[in-house]
Each structure stands twice: as structure tokens, then as C-alpha cells.
Design an enzyme around this catalytic site. Structure first.
Site, PDB file in Angstrom:
ATOM      1  N   ARG A   1      87.543 -39.764  52.877  1.00  0.00           N
ATOM      2  CA  ARG A   1      87.153 -41.178  52.723  1.00  0.00           C
ATOM      3  C   ARG A   1      85.716 -41.291  52.221  1.00  0.00           C
ATOM      4  NH1 ARG A   1      88.385 -42.994  58.536  1.00  0.00           N
ATOM      5  NH2 ARG A   1      87.397 -44.955  57.944  1.00  0.00           N
TER       6      ARG A   1
ATOM      7  N   ARG B   1      86.179 -52.285  46.623  1.00  0.00           N
ATOM      8  CA  ARG B   1      85.939 -50.850  46.775  1.00  0.00           C
ATOM      9  C   ARG B   1      85.906 -50.112  45.456  1.00  0.00           C
ATOM     10  NH1 ARG B   1      87.695 -50.467  52.395  1.00  0.00           N
ATOM     11  NH2 ARG B   1      87.389 -48.272  52.824  1.00  0.00           N
TER      12      ARG B   1
ATOM     13  N   ARG C   1      92.368 -44.067  65.347  1.00  0.00           N
ATOM     14  CA  ARG C   1      92.974 -44.385  64.055  1.00  0.00           C
ATOM     15  C   ARG C   1      93.433 -43.108  63.371  1.00  0.00           C
ATOM     16  NH1 ARG C   1      89.322 -48.558  60.590  1.00  0.00           N
ATOM     17  NH2 ARG C   1      89.755 -47.021  58.981  1.00  0.00           N
TER      18      ARG C   1
ATOM     19  N   LYS D   1      80.762 -52.049  59.360  1.00  0.00           N
ATOM     20  CA  LYS D   1      81.202 -53.294  58.719  1.00  0.00           C
ATOM     21  C   LYS D   1      82.033 -54.132  59.688  1.00  0.00           C
ATOM     22  CE  LYS D   1      83.366 -51.168  55.374  1.00  0.00           C
ATOM     23  NZ  LYS D   1      83.126 -49.749  55.761  1.00  0.00           N
TER      24      LYS D   1
HETATM   25  P1  AP5 Z   1      83.047 -49.823  62.481  1.00  0.00           P
HETATM   26  O1  AP5 Z   1      82.327 -51.095  62.661  1.00  0.00           O
HETATM   27  O2  AP5 Z   1      84.468 -49.765  62.884  1.00  0.00           O
HETATM   28  O3  AP5 Z   1      82.837 -49.261  60.990  1.00  0.00           O
HETATM   29  P2  AP5 Z   1      83.414 -49.757  59.609  1.00  0.00           P
HETATM   30  O4  AP5 Z   1      82.274 -49.803  58.640  1.00  0.00           O
HETATM   31  O5  AP5 Z   1      84.229 -50.980  59.754  1.00  0.00           O
HETATM   32  O6  AP5 Z   1      84.288 -48.477  59.272  1.00  0.00           O
HETATM   33  P3  AP5 Z   1      85.801 -48.371  58.776  1.00  0.00           P
HETATM   34  O7  AP5 Z   1      86.243 -46.982  59.150  1.00  0.00           O
HETATM   35  O8  AP5 Z   1      86.625 -49.481  59.293  1.00  0.00           O
HETATM   36  O9  AP5 Z   1      85.567 -48.470  57.242  1.00  0.00           O
HETATM   37  P4  AP5 Z   1      86.518 -48.101  56.098  1.00  0.00           P
HETATM   38  O10 AP5 Z   1      85.879 -48.870  55.007  1.00  0.00           O
HETATM   39  O11 AP5 Z   1      86.718 -46.650  55.864  1.00  0.00           O
HETATM   40  O12 AP5 Z   1      87.961 -48.533  56.614  1.00  0.00           O
HETATM   41  P5  AP5 Z   1      88.918 -49.754  56.274  1.00  0.00           P
HETATM   42  O13 AP5 Z   1      89.657 -50.100  57.503  1.00  0.00           O
HETATM   43  O14 AP5 Z   1      88.192 -50.813  55.533  1.00  0.00           O
HETATM   44  O15 AP5 Z   1      82.222 -48.704  63.280  1.00  0.00           O
HETATM   45  C1  AP5 Z   1      82.697 -47.367  63.362  1.00  0.00           C
HETATM   46  C2  AP5 Z   1      82.424 -46.782  64.749  1.00  0.00           C
HETATM   47  O16 AP5 Z   1      81.026 -46.709  64.986  1.00  0.00           O
HETATM   48  C3  AP5 Z   1      82.992 -47.586  65.919  1.00  0.00           C
HETATM   49  O17 AP5 Z   1      83.462 -46.687  66.892  1.00  0.00           O
HETATM   50  C4  AP5 Z   1      81.808 -48.384  66.447  1.00  0.00           C
HETATM   51  O18 AP5 Z   1      81.913 -48.616  67.840  1.00  0.00           O
HETATM   52  C5  AP5 Z   1      80.642 -47.457  66.118  1.00  0.00           C
HETATM   53  N1  AP5 Z   1      79.446 -48.194  65.735  1.00  0.00           N
HETATM   54  C6  AP5 Z   1      79.365 -49.296  64.932  1.00  0.00           C
HETATM   55  N2  AP5 Z   1      78.098 -49.677  64.761  1.00  0.00           N
HETATM   56  C7  AP5 Z   1      77.337 -48.774  65.471  1.00  0.00           C
HETATM   57  C8  AP5 Z   1      75.927 -48.636  65.667  1.00  0.00           C
HETATM   58  N3  AP5 Z   1      75.055 -49.505  65.117  1.00  0.00           N
HETATM   59  N4  AP5 Z   1      75.505 -47.589  66.434  1.00  0.00           N
HETATM   60  C9  AP5 Z   1      76.400 -46.733  67.000  1.00  0.00           C
HETATM   61  N5  AP5 Z   1      77.731 -46.825  66.846  1.00  0.00           N
HETATM   62  C10 AP5 Z   1      78.196 -47.838  66.090  1.00  0.00           C
HETATM   63  O19 AP5 Z   1      89.949 -49.059  55.248  1.00  0.00           O
HETATM   64  C11 AP5 Z   1      90.875 -48.100  55.690  1.00  0.00           C
HETATM   65  C12 AP5 Z   1      91.748 -47.659  54.518  1.00  0.00           C
HETATM   66  O20 AP5 Z   1      92.464 -48.798  53.991  1.00  0.00           O
HETATM   67  C13 AP5 Z   1      91.007 -47.112  53.309  1.00  0.00           C
HETATM   68  O21 AP5 Z   1      90.733 -45.733  53.439  1.00  0.00           O
HETATM   69  C14 AP5 Z   1      92.002 -47.425  52.180  1.00  0.00           C
HETATM   70  O22 AP5 Z   1      93.066 -46.514  52.195  1.00  0.00           O
HETATM   71  C15 AP5 Z   1      92.555 -48.766  52.577  1.00  0.00           C
HETATM   72  N6  AP5 Z   1      91.797 -49.895  51.995  1.00  0.00           N
HETATM   73  C16 AP5 Z   1      91.086 -50.836  52.686  1.00  0.00           C
HETATM   74  N7  AP5 Z   1      90.529 -51.717  51.855  1.00  0.00           N
HETATM   75  C17 AP5 Z   1      90.882 -51.326  50.605  1.00  0.00           C
HETATM   76  C18 AP5 Z   1      90.597 -51.809  49.302  1.00  0.00           C
HETATM   77  N8  AP5 Z   1      89.808 -52.892  49.114  1.00  0.00           N
HETATM   78  N9  AP5 Z   1      91.113 -51.156  48.235  1.00  0.00           N
HETATM   79  C19 AP5 Z   1      91.881 -50.073  48.391  1.00  0.00           C
HETATM   80  N10 AP5 Z   1      92.190 -49.560  49.599  1.00  0.00           N
HETATM   81  C20 AP5 Z   1      91.694 -50.176  50.692  1.00  0.00           C
HETATM   82 MG    MG Z   2      86.316 -51.453  59.605  1.00  0.00          MG
END
Ligand code: AP5
Ligand code: MG
Ligand code: ZN
Length: 215
Positions: A170, A92, A159, A16
Site C-alpha cells: 500500500r 488517489r 483489517r 485520515k
Molecule cells: P487511521 O486514522 O485509521 O489512518 P488512515 O490514514 O485512515 O489509514 P488507512 O489505512 O485507512 O488509509 P488507506 O488510505 O490505506 O486506506 P483506505 O481505507 O482509504 O489511523 C491508523 C492507525 O493509527 C489507527 O490504529 C489509529 O488509532 C492510529 N493513529 C491515528 N492517528 C494517530 C496518532 N496521531 N498517533 C498515534 N496513533 C495514531 O483504503 C483501503 C483500500 O481501499 C485501498 O488500499 C484501495 O484498495 C481501496 N481504495 C480506497 N479508496 C480508493 C480510491 N480512491 N481509489 C482506488 N482504490 C481505493
Molecule cells: Mg482510513
């Protein structure tokens, strides 16, 4: 028409953040991401809510969702300022989806699909820049010099929620709370699925075409 309203859905590690950066550049929209907003406010005092943890960081490092009250406020403020947007990491759960639906329309809802084994490899190998927010991967997206950000030269970090144990939690929270959100948008005109397993630039070609087809 006015600037696009794009929602990106997908499991932790689906790409994402990686795709949102490209969408924001290509379509000239703001990147709204609750994950980054919360990471910038990990120590905020939310003890008044009398919940399990007194800060957003407590929930995040355990892999749990931060309470809706806190997250909804962040989204309202960001939506008010944005013309067009790509929204990443929100909604979410169904309550957040209903909150969002009452406040804005969506042109494209793009769901990235990636297998669980690949998600775990991506997250445990991710490295992030603490200064500029750039993302890397120890195998799939290496910086020119190991451990150093290409954009700004800072030392890369892992992270705190990217340990294997927290990643599994997660993914469990995603299956329980966020898969119903996907069902909620599936079947609406804006919904489209993109295979997120290929390399980032190939995934983006499909994402870009999918969004263009919805505008
Ligand atoms: P990346 O693009 O970073 O993946 P992502 O989908 O953004 O994953 P996140 O870990 O950021 O998602 P998340 O939803 O768990 O975390 P968030 O920060 O929103 O890619 C991941 C890796 O893969 C990278 O190393 C990249 O280089 C690699 N990659 C990407 N594309 C690739 C490809 N095509 N091929 C190979 N490699 C690739 O949330 C974190 C925490 O915040 C949550 O757990 C929760 O506690 C809280 N939170 C956030 N939003 C909310 C909400 N709305 N409500 C409640 N709590 C929330
Ligand atoms: Mg992300
Ligand atoms: Zn950097």
C-alpha cells in the site's frame, strides 16, 4: 458561507480516518470515505470490467487501487447528498483528482505528514470495530477492555490489508500513484500541510486551525 469542503490527503496510516471523524463533528459536515464504502461492498460483482480481480475486495486485500470506474461512482453519489464534506481516501491518482476537480470546489486541502516507520507501526497495530467502525490501536489508542469496542461492545478485528506485507505494498502504491496528487494540489490556495506525528488530539488542534484559516 455554505458548509466547508475539506480534502484530507496522507499516506495509509497517516490518520485520515482518525482526523476525519473529528472534522465531521467540529464542522458539521459529512465524512465521505471511499475505503469504508468499498469495505462495505467488498464482494460486489465487477467481473464485467474484465480486470485482474472480480470484486473490490480482491484489489483491496492485495493493497492495489480499486478501478476508477467503481470508485468514481461512489464519490459522485456521496457528493450529491452532502452539503459540506470531509473527503478521506480519494483522490488517489491524477485521473481521480481531475474527476473531482470537475465536480466540486475545495476550501481546504490538508496534507498529513508522517514518517514511514510510524505508518507501519500504526497500521500493523490498528484494530477496528466490525459493527460501528470505531478505530483503535493496540498501543497508541487502547480500548478500556482489550479487544472490545468502547462504543458498542463488539469484538475488535484486524483489517485484512493491515498485515506487514500488504502495508508495504500500500505504501508503494501510495508513492507511485498518490504522491502526484499531492503535487497537483500543492501550490493551490487551499493547500496546507500539518505534521501528523503527534498524538491525535494535538494533530487535530492544528488541523482545526488550518481549516479555519482557509474559510
Ligand atoms: P487511521 O486514522 O485509521 O489512518 P488512515 O490514514 O485512515 O489509514 P488507512 O489505512 O485507512 O488509509 P488507506 O488510505 O490505506 O486506506 P483506505 O481505507 O482509504 O489511523 C491508523 C492507525 O493509527 C489507527 O490504529 C489509529 O488509532 C492510529 N493513529 C491515528 N492517528 C494517530 C496518532 N496521531 N498517533 C498515534 N496513533 C495514531 O483504503 C483501503 C483500500 O481501499 C485501498 O488500499 C484501495 O484498495 C481501496 N481504495 C480506497 N479508496 C480508493 C480510491 N480512491 N481509489 C482506488 N482504490 C481505493
Ligand atoms: Mg482510513
Ligand atoms: Zn463498535
Amino acid at each position: 458561507m455554505s458548509s466547508p469542503h475539506v480534502l484530507l490527503l496522507g499516506a495509509p496510516g497517516a490518520g485520515k480516518g482518525t482526523q476525519s471523524a473529528r472534522i465531521a463533528d467540529r464542522f458539521g459536515v459529512d465524512h465521505i470515505t471511499t475505503g469504508d464504502a468499498l469495505r462495505n461492498n467488498k464482494e460486489m460483482d465487477i467481473s464485467g470490467l474484465n480486470l485482474e480481480y472480480d470484486t473490490p475486495g480482491g484489489f483491496m486485500d492485495a493493497g492495489e487501487l480499486v478501478p476508477d470506474e467503481v470508485v468514481n461512482e461512489i464519490v459522485v453519489a456521496a457528493l450529491e447528498q452532502a452539503d459540506g464534506f470531509v473527503l478521506d481516501g480519494y483522490p488517489r491518482n491524477i485521473e481521480q483528482a481531475e474527476f473531482l476537480d470537475a465536480r466540486t470546489d475545495l476550501n481546504a486541502v490538508v496534507r498529513l505528514t508522517v514518517s514511514e516507520a510510524e505508518l507501519i507501526d500504526r497500521l500493523t497495530g490498528r484494530r477496528v470495530c466490525p459493527d460501528c467502525g470505531a478505530n483503535y490501536h493496540v498501543e497508541f489508542d487502547q480500548p478500556e477492555e482489550a479487544g472490545v469496542c468502547d462504543e458498542c461492545g463488539a469484538s475488535l478485528e484486524q483489517r485484512e490489508d493491515d498485515t506487514e506485507e500488504t502495508v508495504r505494498e500500500r505504501l508503494r502504491v501510495f508513492a507511485e500513484n498518490t504522491e502526484p496528487v499531492i503535487d497537483h494540489y500543492q501550490g493551490t490556495d487551499a493547500y496546507v500541510e500539518v505534521d501528523g506525528e503527534s498524538p491525535p488530539d494535538e494533530v487535530f488542534e492544528e488541523v482545526e486551525a488550518a481549516i479555519e484559516a482557509k474559510l
